[in-house]
Design an enzyme around this catalytic site. Structure first.
Site, mmCIF file in Angstrom:
data_model
loop_
_atom_site.group_PDB
_atom_site.id
_atom_site.type_symbol
_atom_site.label_atom_id
_atom_site.label_comp_id
_atom_site.label_asym_id
_atom_site.label_seq_id
_atom_site.Cartn_x
_atom_site.Cartn_y
_atom_site.Cartn_z
ATOM 1 N N ARG A 74 10.680 -1.083 3.063
ATOM 2 C CA ARG A 74 10.203 -1.664 4.322
ATOM 3 C C ARG A 74 11.200 -2.789 4.632
ATOM 4 O O ARG A 74 11.559 -3.551 3.734
ATOM 5 C CB ARG A 74 8.799 -2.234 4.186
ATOM 6 C CG ARG A 74 7.831 -1.264 3.526
ATOM 7 C CD ARG A 74 6.975 -0.493 4.517
ATOM 8 N NE ARG A 74 6.135 0.461 3.758
ATOM 9 C CZ ARG A 74 5.745 1.627 4.195
ATOM 10 N NH1 ARG A 74 6.104 2.061 5.386
ATOM 11 N NH2 ARG A 74 4.983 2.405 3.472
ATOM 12 N N GLY A 106 6.837 4.671 12.378
ATOM 13 C CA GLY A 106 7.432 3.340 12.426
ATOM 14 C C GLY A 106 8.953 3.443 12.362
ATOM 15 O O GLY A 106 9.669 2.855 13.183
ATOM 16 N N ILE A 151 3.712 12.415 4.490
ATOM 17 C CA ILE A 151 2.641 13.282 3.991
ATOM 18 C C ILE A 151 1.457 13.290 4.962
ATOM 19 O O ILE A 151 0.537 14.081 4.816
ATOM 20 C CB ILE A 151 2.134 12.846 2.591
ATOM 21 C CG1 ILE A 151 1.510 11.439 2.642
ATOM 22 C CG2 ILE A 151 3.245 12.923 1.555
ATOM 23 C CD1 ILE A 151 0.549 11.187 1.503
ATOM 24 N N ASP A 152 1.487 12.383 5.937
ATOM 25 C CA ASP A 152 0.309 12.195 6.794
ATOM 26 C C ASP A 152 0.102 13.299 7.833
ATOM 27 O O ASP A 152 -0.985 13.428 8.379
ATOM 28 C CB ASP A 152 0.393 10.845 7.523
ATOM 29 C CG ASP A 152 0.416 9.683 6.546
ATOM 30 O OD1 ASP A 152 -0.035 9.877 5.408
ATOM 31 O OD2 ASP A 152 0.885 8.603 6.914
ATOM 32 N N GLY A 195 -3.351 9.873 3.078
ATOM 33 C CA GLY A 195 -2.957 10.713 4.218
ATOM 34 C C GLY A 195 -3.386 10.111 5.538
ATOM 35 O O GLY A 195 -3.624 10.809 6.515
ATOM 36 N N HIS A 276 -0.769 7.498 -5.375
ATOM 37 C CA HIS A 276 0.595 7.998 -5.196
ATOM 38 C C HIS A 276 0.877 9.284 -5.951
ATOM 39 O O HIS A 276 1.900 9.915 -5.723
ATOM 40 C CB HIS A 276 1.593 6.906 -5.547
ATOM 41 C CG HIS A 276 1.503 5.748 -4.606
ATOM 42 N ND1 HIS A 276 0.598 4.732 -4.784
ATOM 43 C CD2 HIS A 276 2.146 5.500 -3.448
ATOM 44 C CE1 HIS A 276 0.708 3.879 -3.774
ATOM 45 N NE2 HIS A 276 1.639 4.327 -2.955
ATOM 46 N N ARG A 279 1.646 12.172 -3.667
ATOM 47 C CA ARG A 279 2.879 12.340 -2.887
ATOM 48 C C ARG A 279 4.106 12.408 -3.796
ATOM 49 O O ARG A 279 5.235 12.458 -3.336
ATOM 50 C CB ARG A 279 3.000 11.302 -1.800
ATOM 51 C CG ARG A 279 3.372 9.911 -2.194
ATOM 52 C CD ARG A 279 3.428 9.092 -0.904
ATOM 53 N NE ARG A 279 4.196 7.894 -1.031
ATOM 54 C CZ ARG A 279 3.960 6.796 -0.333
ATOM 55 N NH1 ARG A 279 2.977 6.775 0.529
ATOM 56 N NH2 ARG A 279 4.712 5.744 -0.475
#
Ligand code: ADP
Length: 358
Positions: A74, A106, A151-152, A195, A276, A279
């Site tokens: 980030r 984002g 993954i969303d 998710g 986690h 993913r």
């Protein structure tokens, strides 16, 4: 030779490495040089050895590796003008004027802002004496291409995002594993899955963000579980999607579900958060393929997009790879779908006005 940068940003997702591998190899095959930007936008702002040219052999074996080998982070400074100015300077010094970003909404929003700001950034760098006119001359135009690595599975203009299928596989595997203990001890498990706003998986009962629970969810859950137990089922699984926990409307807590199952039905109940785990690990065949075909298409899009005027996003529609929509437009559509889900009339009105004005 065209120089193209590639970065992965936001949450990691299985299939990002196959995408980077395809971008590197297709880029080389099309006569370009491809540079990996390590640690997402942070690498763009830091420059130096965070921007490295990748050769054909460098991405050998990347197809089967989960997460992202070029790192992700980030980066707050990329959200500032000064951060993006530094990023533009680093790219110009390396002669890079195209960027492929694999990330969530984002990350793609950041890419679109950067592309739109590019001419102004170039001008400022010259005015400040940080770049010479000669240096910026060949880089007046900047191209951005977005791939949705998440993954969303929550982006519009694409049927599926890179990583969603692997993550679903992992959830199913984990729930199957939990079932062994559940059946043996005749227990109930409340399983929290990641998710964001996307629901998933089959179980006795599933709390989905798409269908907020009623205020009387406790008797609904107990009714279903009691019926299944009466049919002789020795195990109970209740899935709680991440989006149902953060829901604006009737949010659910796993501990509350556990309490209801234990107190109303007398079930020995445990809560498991997959976190986690779901993913991580090797990408499923589907995501290896998805990352690869989208990576190939991303290079084609870089070579064919109108510089400075569009930010194409690569997607899949009805099993065909597409890049017709703008990143910004795809994000607006996604936000609109979400607003409709939440029955947010103000946003719907704003969106309708936007559509009729374009
Ligand atoms: P995701 O891409 O998975 O949605 P984030 O929302 O955390 O993840 O975004 C990842 C990174 O993208 C941020 O840390 C930031 O560097 C960059 N980014 C996000 N939104 C913007 C924005 N509005 N402007 C510039 N950069 C942004």
């Amino acid at each position: 030779r065209k120089r193209i940068g590639v970065l992965t940003s936001g949450g990691d997702s299985p299939g990002m490495n196959p995408a980077v591998r395809a971008i590197v190899r297709t880029g080389i095959a099309r006569g370009c040089e491809v540079f990996a930007i390590y640690e997402g936008y942070q690498g763009l702002v830091d420059g130096g050895d965070k921007i490295r040219k990748l050769e054909w052999e460098d991405v050998h074996g990347w197809l089967r590796v989960g997460g992202t080998l070029i790192g992700t982070a980030r980066c707050m400074s990329f959200k500032t003008h000064e951060g993006r100015l530094q990023a533009a300077e680093n790219l110009i010094k390396r002669g890079i004027d195209a960027l492929i970003v694999c990330g969530g909404d984002g990350s793609l929003t950041g890419a679109d802002i950067f592309r739109a700001e590019w001419p102004q950034l170039v001008q400022e760098l010259v005015q400040m004496g940080r770049c010479s006119k000669k240096e910026v001359e060949p880089h007046q135009f900047f191209t951005i291409v977005g791939l949705v690595g998440s993954i969303d599975n929550d982006m519009s203009s694409t049927d599926i995002t890179i990583g969603a299928v692997t993550s679903l596989h992992r959830i199913c595997e984990s729930v199957d594993c939990i079932a062994s203990t559940a059946i043996s001890h005749s227990r109930a498990f409340v399983v929290e899955v990641m998710g964001r706003h996307c629901g998933c998986c089959g179980a006795d009962f599933v709390f989905l963000p798409e269908r907020p629970p009623s205020t009387d969810w406790a008797s609904e859950v107990c009714g279903v579980v009691e019926r299944h137990r009466a049919q002789g089922k020795r195990q109970t699984t209740v899935i709680v999607a991440e989006g149902a926990i953060d829901a604006e409307l009737n949010p659910i807590k796993c501990e509350d579900v556990k309490k209801v199952l234990a107190e109303h039905l007398g079930l020995d109940t445990r809560v498991t958060t997959l976190g986690h785990v779901q993913r991580g690990g090797a990408p499923a065949a589907y995501d290896r393929n998805l990352g690869t075909i989208q990576g190939v298409e991303a290079i084609e899009a870089v070579l064919r997009a109108k510089p400075n005027t569009e930010s194409p996003m690569i997607g899949m529609r009805e099993n065909q790879v597409t890049w017709t929509h703008e990143v910004a437009e795809a994000i607006r559509r996604k936000d609109f779908a979400r607003a409709m889900e939440l029955r947010d009339p103000e946003f719907a009105e704003e969106y309708a006005a936007y559509i009729s004005s374009t």
